[in-house]
Design an enzyme around this catalytic site. Sequence first.
Site, mmCIF file in Angstrom:
data_model
loop_
_atom_site.group_PDB
_atom_site.id
_atom_site.type_symbol
_atom_site.label_atom_id
_atom_site.label_comp_id
_atom_site.label_asym_id
_atom_site.label_seq_id
_atom_site.Cartn_x
_atom_site.Cartn_y
_atom_site.Cartn_z
ATOM 1 N N ILE A 34 0.830 -1.199 0.000
ATOM 2 C CA ILE A 34 0.000 0.000 0.000
ATOM 3 C C ILE A 34 0.866 1.252 0.000
ATOM 4 O O ILE A 34 0.473 2.295 -0.495
ATOM 5 C CB ILE A 34 -0.904 -0.009 1.267
ATOM 6 C CG1 ILE A 34 -1.933 -1.133 1.173
ATOM 7 C CG2 ILE A 34 -1.606 1.323 1.470
ATOM 8 C CD1 ILE A 34 -2.904 -1.018 0.047
ATOM 9 N N ASP A 35 2.084 1.131 0.541
ATOM 10 C CA ASP A 35 2.893 2.334 0.768
ATOM 11 C C ASP A 35 3.155 3.119 -0.514
ATOM 12 O O ASP A 35 3.158 4.346 -0.508
ATOM 13 C CB ASP A 35 4.213 2.000 1.478
ATOM 14 C CG ASP A 35 4.971 0.848 0.841
ATOM 15 O OD1 ASP A 35 4.394 0.141 0.000
ATOM 16 O OD2 ASP A 35 6.151 0.661 1.188
ATOM 17 N N GLY A 120 17.405 -11.001 7.679
ATOM 18 C CA GLY A 120 16.838 -11.321 6.374
ATOM 19 C C GLY A 120 15.421 -11.849 6.420
ATOM 20 O O GLY A 120 14.932 -12.452 5.474
ATOM 21 N N LEU A 123 11.794 -8.307 9.056
ATOM 22 C CA LEU A 123 11.309 -7.658 10.284
ATOM 23 C C LEU A 123 12.057 -6.346 10.558
ATOM 24 O O LEU A 123 12.025 -5.829 11.662
ATOM 25 C CB LEU A 123 11.450 -8.602 11.481
ATOM 26 C CG LEU A 123 10.699 -9.932 11.384
ATOM 27 C CD1 LEU A 123 10.958 -10.784 12.619
ATOM 28 C CD2 LEU A 123 9.207 -9.720 11.193
ATOM 29 N N SER A 124 12.749 -5.840 9.548
ATOM 30 C CA SER A 124 13.403 -4.531 9.623
ATOM 31 C C SER A 124 14.599 -4.461 10.557
ATOM 32 O O SER A 124 14.744 -3.512 11.320
ATOM 33 C CB SER A 124 12.394 -3.441 10.013
ATOM 34 O OG SER A 124 11.447 -3.321 9.010
ATOM 35 N N SER A 126 17.540 -3.841 9.543
ATOM 36 C CA SER A 126 18.369 -2.715 9.081
ATOM 37 C C SER A 126 17.844 -1.387 9.627
ATOM 38 O O SER A 126 18.617 -0.555 10.119
ATOM 39 C CB SER A 126 18.445 -2.678 7.554
ATOM 40 O OG SER A 126 17.177 -2.504 6.977
ATOM 41 N N ASP A 170 9.333 1.437 7.727
ATOM 42 C CA ASP A 170 10.137 0.670 8.683
ATOM 43 C C ASP A 170 10.773 1.576 9.728
ATOM 44 O O ASP A 170 10.674 1.337 10.933
ATOM 45 C CB ASP A 170 11.218 -0.119 7.949
ATOM 46 C CG ASP A 170 10.639 -1.171 7.014
ATOM 47 O OD1 ASP A 170 9.403 -1.353 7.029
ATOM 48 O OD2 ASP A 170 11.411 -1.796 6.279
ATOM 49 N N TYR A 220 8.682 -7.178 -7.529
ATOM 50 C CA TYR A 220 8.261 -5.986 -6.788
ATOM 51 C C TYR A 220 8.070 -4.820 -7.751
ATOM 52 O O TYR A 220 7.034 -4.150 -7.762
ATOM 53 C CB TYR A 220 9.323 -5.654 -5.734
ATOM 54 C CG TYR A 220 8.992 -4.478 -4.852
ATOM 55 C CD1 TYR A 220 8.215 -4.639 -3.714
ATOM 56 C CD2 TYR A 220 9.456 -3.203 -5.163
ATOM 57 C CE1 TYR A 220 7.907 -3.564 -2.895
ATOM 58 C CE2 TYR A 220 9.147 -2.114 -4.353
ATOM 59 C CZ TYR A 220 8.385 -2.303 -3.223
ATOM 60 O OH TYR A 220 8.080 -1.240 -2.424
#
Length: 384
Positions: A34-35, A120, A123-124, A126, A170, A220
């Site tokens: 959605i972003d 990886g 779950l963010s 980074s 994120d 993507y």
Amino acid sequence: MKDSLQKEFTKIYNKAADKTYFCPGRVNLIGEHIDYNGGLVMPCAITLGTYLVLKPNADNLFRFRSLNFEDKADITLQNSYQKDGGAWFNYPIGVIDQFVKRGKELGGLDMLFFGNIPIGSGLSSSASIEIVTAFALNDLFNCGFSKLELVKMCKSVENDFIGVNSGIMDQFAVAFGEKDKALVLNCNTLEYEAVSSHLDEYVLAIINTNKPRKLSESKYNERVQECAIALEALKHELDIAYLCDIDTATYNQHRHLIKDPVIDKRATHVIEENDRVKLAAKALNANNLPAFGKLMYASHNSLQHLYEVSGKELDTVVEYSKTDQNVAGARMTGAGFGGCAIALVKGDAFDDFSQNLIAYYTDKIGYAPSVYSSLIGDGVRLLN
């Protein structure tokens, strides 16, 4: 955790640490893909995250150590910094670069990072490293940046320094997260509402499929392009800037403009998913977790059949969850193509859920998933 990390710091640096900071990871409860379509997302901070233990030094050096990775670095204070290969410490270096570019004077630091977010997994991890570093620098050197400024700086690190073309959700979620609250965030205006999300008898199960999440960049980008095609077609009759500027009823009145059935499926997912976020916020406000769970299942079904970004591994997790009476709802979370799913599971049944899911999944997929229990936690903070 804090005490044991401070002991590790003393072992590595032969001196006691000054401060310990923590930044969580995040999951998106609902509102997927959605972003970039101008709509609403609903992330929350989780109780897994990244710890940063540190102490200033007089050596004009940034020393980077991690309990997760063997790579380490000692870097002198400079006027600008460059990315160094693919090492984990590029994230904090990128943050330091943002501070220096804004004319902030920093001093040497001995740093020890530790994260309990699966790497990886989507779950963010980074964003968690970036924000914990930015928050610590801002605090230690009295830089005076607002939390929102730190979020924007860390998005720049991700986009310009690391080179990943991701949105702001994120960094925003891990910075602004609140205990027992979900954030309903408009990714364009950055306006948000914290919605009360007491899980009561439930916990958030996070299921890492352990399928490497090679964010299928091509897929993507393909979805982004397909949404752009749908938007252009709808603009012939509607004055809109994004697909999420309209609701499902309006789309149904104008869907004759979309001739390609694949493009229609993509647009249908996006517009219905945006409506689901609004319904999900109402369900949480009313403390109606069964209704929220049904919306999670509907979201996954749409991502599986209309947006086609889930995959056998994620579908298997949701398939099992539907058979377990202690699960209110489940769905993939993140971009898809691997990564994680989430489920709302009754806390006293979590161990049974975990064991049964692992057996079911291993039988179908051939290897085991990893299952974690989390509550909805606070955003970045100093632990001292």
